[in-house]
Scaffold this active site. Structure first.
Site, short mmCIF file in Angstrom:
data_model
loop_
_atom_site.label_atom_id
_atom_site.label_comp_id
_atom_site.label_asym_id
_atom_site.label_seq_id
_atom_site.Cartn_x
_atom_site.Cartn_y
_atom_site.Cartn_z
N CYS A 2 157.56 51.34 69.29
CA CYS A 2 158.53 50.99 68.30
C CYS A 2 159.23 50.68 69.46
O CYS A 2 159.07 50.84 71.15
CB CYS A 2 158.97 51.79 67.24
SG CYS A 2 158.33 52.03 66.27
N ARG A 27 155.82 45.30 71.05
CA ARG A 27 156.09 46.90 70.77
C ARG A 27 156.25 46.93 69.04
O ARG A 27 155.89 48.35 68.85
CB ARG A 27 157.36 47.71 71.53
CG ARG A 27 157.37 47.44 72.52
CD ARG A 27 158.79 48.55 73.16
NE ARG A 27 158.04 49.83 73.10
CZ ARG A 27 157.66 50.69 74.40
NH1 ARG A 27 157.54 50.08 75.55
NH2 ARG A 27 157.70 51.08 74.42
N TRP A 74 156.72 49.51 64.81
CA TRP A 74 155.57 49.44 64.01
C TRP A 74 155.64 51.37 63.49
O TRP A 74 155.50 51.67 63.36
CB TRP A 74 154.79 49.56 65.13
CG TRP A 74 153.27 49.14 65.27
CD1 TRP A 74 152.93 47.64 64.86
CD2 TRP A 74 152.43 50.28 65.20
NE1 TRP A 74 151.04 48.79 64.16
CE2 TRP A 74 151.25 50.23 64.69
CE3 TRP A 74 152.53 51.74 65.45
CZ2 TRP A 74 149.64 50.63 64.61
CZ3 TRP A 74 151.28 52.31 64.84
CH2 TRP A 74 150.01 52.31 64.80
N ASN A 98 161.34 56.06 68.75
CA ASN A 98 159.65 55.15 68.90
C ASN A 98 159.06 57.25 68.87
O ASN A 98 159.17 57.58 70.22
CB ASN A 98 159.64 54.40 70.41
CG ASN A 98 158.18 54.50 70.69
OD1 ASN A 98 157.18 54.54 69.60
ND2 ASN A 98 157.82 54.11 71.55
N GLY A 99 157.30 56.75 68.14
CA GLY A 99 156.88 58.42 68.75
C GLY A 99 156.65 58.99 66.83
O GLY A 99 156.58 58.09 66.35
N GLU A 478 134.12 43.02 74.36
CA GLU A 478 135.47 41.97 74.22
C GLU A 478 135.70 41.42 73.65
O GLU A 478 136.71 41.15 73.14
CB GLU A 478 135.84 41.89 75.80
CG GLU A 478 137.01 41.50 76.43
CD GLU A 478 138.31 41.82 75.83
OE1 GLU A 478 138.49 43.29 74.61
OE2 GLU A 478 139.22 41.60 75.84
N LYS A 482 138.26 40.03 70.13
CA LYS A 482 139.47 39.31 70.38
C LYS A 482 138.99 38.65 69.33
O LYS A 482 140.43 38.74 68.14
CB LYS A 482 139.12 38.72 71.22
CG LYS A 482 139.37 38.97 72.17
CD LYS A 482 140.96 38.83 72.79
CE LYS A 482 141.86 39.96 73.50
NZ LYS A 482 141.69 41.29 73.76
N GLU A 485 141.21 41.29 65.93
CA GLU A 485 142.42 41.74 65.99
C GLU A 485 143.32 40.01 65.58
O GLU A 485 144.90 40.11 65.77
CB GLU A 485 142.87 42.22 67.47
CG GLU A 485 142.37 41.13 69.11
CD GLU A 485 142.89 42.04 70.01
OE1 GLU A 485 144.03 42.88 70.20
OE2 GLU A 485 143.07 41.75 71.00
N HIS A 501 116.38 48.83 66.36
CA HIS A 501 117.47 50.28 65.56
C HIS A 501 118.15 50.28 64.51
O HIS A 501 118.71 50.63 64.96
CB HIS A 501 117.36 50.69 67.29
CG HIS A 501 116.40 50.51 68.15
ND1 HIS A 501 115.15 51.31 68.02
CD2 HIS A 501 116.92 50.39 69.17
CE1 HIS A 501 114.50 51.17 69.60
NE2 HIS A 501 116.03 50.16 69.87
N LYS A 601 151.46 45.38 71.60
CA LYS A 601 151.43 45.26 72.53
C LYS A 601 151.23 46.40 73.41
O LYS A 601 150.19 46.59 74.61
CB LYS A 601 152.45 43.88 73.59
CG LYS A 601 152.01 43.66 74.72
CD LYS A 601 150.93 42.76 75.02
CE LYS A 601 150.51 42.47 75.91
NZ LYS A 601 148.91 41.73 76.40
C1 AGP Z 1 143.45 44.12 73.75
O1 AGP Z 1 143.21 42.78 72.76
C2 AGP Z 1 144.24 44.28 72.64
N1 AGP Z 1 145.92 44.30 72.98
C3 AGP Z 1 144.61 46.48 72.67
O2 AGP Z 1 143.43 47.03 72.57
C4 AGP Z 1 145.01 47.02 74.76
O3 AGP Z 1 143.89 46.13 75.51
C5 AGP Z 1 144.52 48.30 73.99
O4 AGP Z 1 145.51 49.10 73.40
C6 AGP Z 1 145.52 49.21 75.70
O5 AGP Z 1 146.73 48.51 75.80
P1 AGP Z 1 147.29 48.85 77.46
O6 AGP Z 1 146.43 48.21 77.81
O7 AGP Z 1 148.62 48.66 77.44
O8 AGP Z 1 146.96 49.57 77.78
#
Ligand code: AGP
Length: 606
Positions: A2, A27, A74, A98-99, A478, A482, A485, A501, A601
């Site tokens: 958050c 956040r 969040w 936050n936590g 990766e 993408k 998400e 397999h 983020k």
């Molecule tokens: C990637 O597109 C995501 N937003 C997520 O997997 C991100 O890479 C992950 O939360 C790690 O974040 P950071 O690099 O700030 O540690």
């Protein structure tokens, strides 16, 4: 994860708090709220959804008070609605958090037995009533001290008191928190990004510390309530005013910025004149390190996996890779001669920070590869390699991923050359190829129409596979992440050689499968795997590099050719079409590309 903001000023604060909350939405953006003190009362307004919803509330427009706190959420406990939004307030206390409070159920039972009435389903509300309970018999410092001691779990807190209208309390354990200093006001914020628009003078709280913020000075305390002095850092104000410009989304801008950010990274770390590497101040002797453990989450974990292939190729070091949330609970056998590398764009990811903290507590060598240089992971690592990508706002990481793998590649070259695994000629040739990479990325970015055309097929399918071998395998993971998400459809990255397999059973008529098969050492084998899925009806999007050799296969649905370069660098180029594929798929679905649902983020909770 958050976002918290607090402002103690001599002028009305509600508008500034709202603007700061907008900068904190990366956040978390399930809900938002604000509380100010005025006419001897706590005024609290909260709303579901984005900060814009809160701002539209006419009561916010007319909110008085020169001291206040704000929050973007969040959800961890309790659904995202206005009741569970922060701040949470009693008549005397208002809290933003936050936590995660792990013993909130027990504490709630005790507080209910004391007659406290709860309105929300959140863990946070126990903090409000615990402070209120202690204030019956204790002063502020002791009430805070006792409350913090009773809490298990992680918190960054901002707290207002009805009967103390000239102060805000901040407290930190496990979630980042910073104090900012203004001309005639002071601030509290989750991180420097939230405060940068108001000040570049920042103090970071460490775990267990709390502070009392007045408009003309700030006092800091350790967990025993003893006063302590803290450093004031002056942040670089080089941070350009980062906005979308002509782009529809930050993510689109950040994809297109990659040639520049790669150029910045190469300029920073490659000595073009002497064709050497500008990493001189490694704090350990080369014979003190015989293995490397790379740790990260999500995209940062994929960077670690990519680096593993390069370190194995370019050095004689043993290389391990781990997901931070696994590493931190594993029965670790720490090795004195191992270097632990923590990769994180934000530098605030709770799991990655916890893994770093564990290594620090065991006296390990630690190195951070981060984008935010003032972050907790950077501050608490012995050695920091910034990736210099500038602010990345899009929750789906793009330029930071390429920035991370660039720095990790350069670090592998550095170790290879330090340990004489890589001779001067080879190093020089690789650095020359590397200097040409930004231009190749620029050219690869031009591949656009084909990707736009195929993207809807991925939206309409019930799932897709992304296959790759060797250097391409981390990129397959990766690319799948993408798409997941951003367009909320299932996609699985998988080693191409592993399909037979089990997962081959998933392949059915018309299923889209991305096959990453650059002309590298794995090409022929991957093409065979591609034919196995085509034979079972898959619609294959083949991503390879330009070559004069014909592709020996038919019934390929679409082929995208990226620029050619030495095989070390092909992963950078293969990533570009995958970023665009996910972007266009989400665009066609009309989803919020910069703030996908359920995500944030910076994941500052575990
Ligand atoms: C990637 O597109 C995501 N937003 C997520 O997997 C991100 O890479 C992950 O939360 C790690 O974040 P950071 O690099 O700030 O540690």
């Amino acid at each position: 994860m958050c976002g918290i903001i607090g402002i103690n000023s001599s002028k009305p604060v509600s508008a500034t708090i709202i603007n700061s909350l907008k900068k904190l939405e990366y956040r978390g953006y399930d809900s938002a709220g604000i509380a100010t003190l005025s006419s001897g009362l706590i005024n609290e307004i909260k709303s579901e959804g984005r900060v814009d919803n809160l701002e539209k509330n006419s009561l916010v427009q007319s909110m008085e008070g020169t001291i206040g706190i704000g929050h973007v959420r969040w959800a961890t406990h309790g659904s995202p609605n206005s009741i569970n939004a922060h701040p949470h307030s009693s008549q005397n206390v208002s809290v933003v958090h936050n936590g995660i409070i792990e013993n909130s159920t027990l504490l709630k039972k005790f507080l209910v037995s004391k007659g406290h009435k709860f309105k929300s389903q959140t863990d946070t509300e126990v903090i409000v009533h615990l402070i209120t309970e202690h204030l019956k018999t204790e002063n502020i410092v002791n009430s805070i001290k006792k409350t913090l001691k009773a809490l298990h779990g992680s918190f960054a807190l901002g707290i207002l008191f009805k009967d103390e209208p000239d102060l805000i309390v901040g407290a930190r354990r496990g979630s980042p928190l910073a104090v900012g200093y203004g001309p005639s006001e002071n601030y509290l914020g989750s991180d420097s990004y939230a405060l940068k628009s108001m000040t570049n003078k920042i103090t970071y709280l460490n775990d267990g510390e709390f502070c009392i913020i007045k408009k003309d000075h700030v006092e800091f305390f350790n967990e025993d309530g003893t006063k302590i002095n803290k450093k004031v850092l002056e942040l670089s104000s080089e941070e350009e005013k980062y906005d979308k410009g002509d782009y529809k989304h930050f993510m689109a801008k950040e994809i297109e910025e990659q040639p520049i950010t790669l150029k910045n990274g190469i300029k920073e770390y490659v000595d073009s004149a002497n064709n050497n590497i500008n990493i001189y101040n490694i704090p350990w002797k080369k014979n003190e390190i015989n293995s490397i453990t790379l740790i990260g989450c999500g995209t940062a974990y994929h960077s670690c996996l990519m680096a593993k292939y390069w370190f194995e190729e370019l050095t004689s070091l043993d290389v391990n890779v781990d997901i931070a949330s696994e590493f931190r609970y594993r029965k670790n056998r720490f090795k004195r001669d191992s270097l632990y590398v923590f990769v994180s764009q934000s530098g605030e990811t709770a799991d990655t920070y916890a893994a770093l903290d564990l290594c620090n507590k065991n006296g390990m060598k630690t190195c951070a590869v981060v984008n935010v240089i003032e972050s907790s992971i950077a501050r608490d690592s012995e050695f920091v390699l910034p990736i210099h990508c500038g602010t990345e706002i899009g929750v789906a990481s793009t330029k930071a991923f390429l920035g991370q793998i660039l720095i990790l590649y350069i670090l592998a070259l550095k170790f290879g050359s330090l340990r004489s695994d890589l001779d001067k000629e080879k190093l020089s040739a690789k650095l020359s190829d590397l200097k040409n990479l930004p231009k190749l990325v620029e050219q690869t970015l031009l591949t656009d129409n084909k990707i736009q055309n195929v993207s809807s097929t991925f939206n309409e399918a019930k799932g897709s596979m992304f296959l790759g071998r060797g250097f391409s395998y981390p990129i397959a993971l990766e690319g799948a992440l993408k798409l997941k998400e951003l367009s909320y459809v299932h996609a699985e990255g998988y080693p191409a050689g592993e399909m037979k397999h089990g997962p081959l059973a998933l392949i059915e008529e018309g299923m889209p499968v991305v096959v990453l098969a650059p002309r590298d050492n794995y090409y022929k084998k991957t093409i065979s795997n591609m034919q196995e899925v085509i034979a079972r009806g898959a619609k294959v999007l083949l991503i390879t590099n330009k070559s004069t050799n014909e592709i020996v296969s038919e019934n390929i649905w679409e082929t995208i050719e990226v620029e050619s370069t030495n095989q070390d660098l092909l992963p950078f180029l293969l990533t570009i079409p995958l970023q665009k594929l996910a972007y266009y798929a989400a665009l066609k679905k009309g989803f919020d590309i910069d703030k996908p649902r359920n995500l944030a983020k910076s994941v500052t909770v575990e």
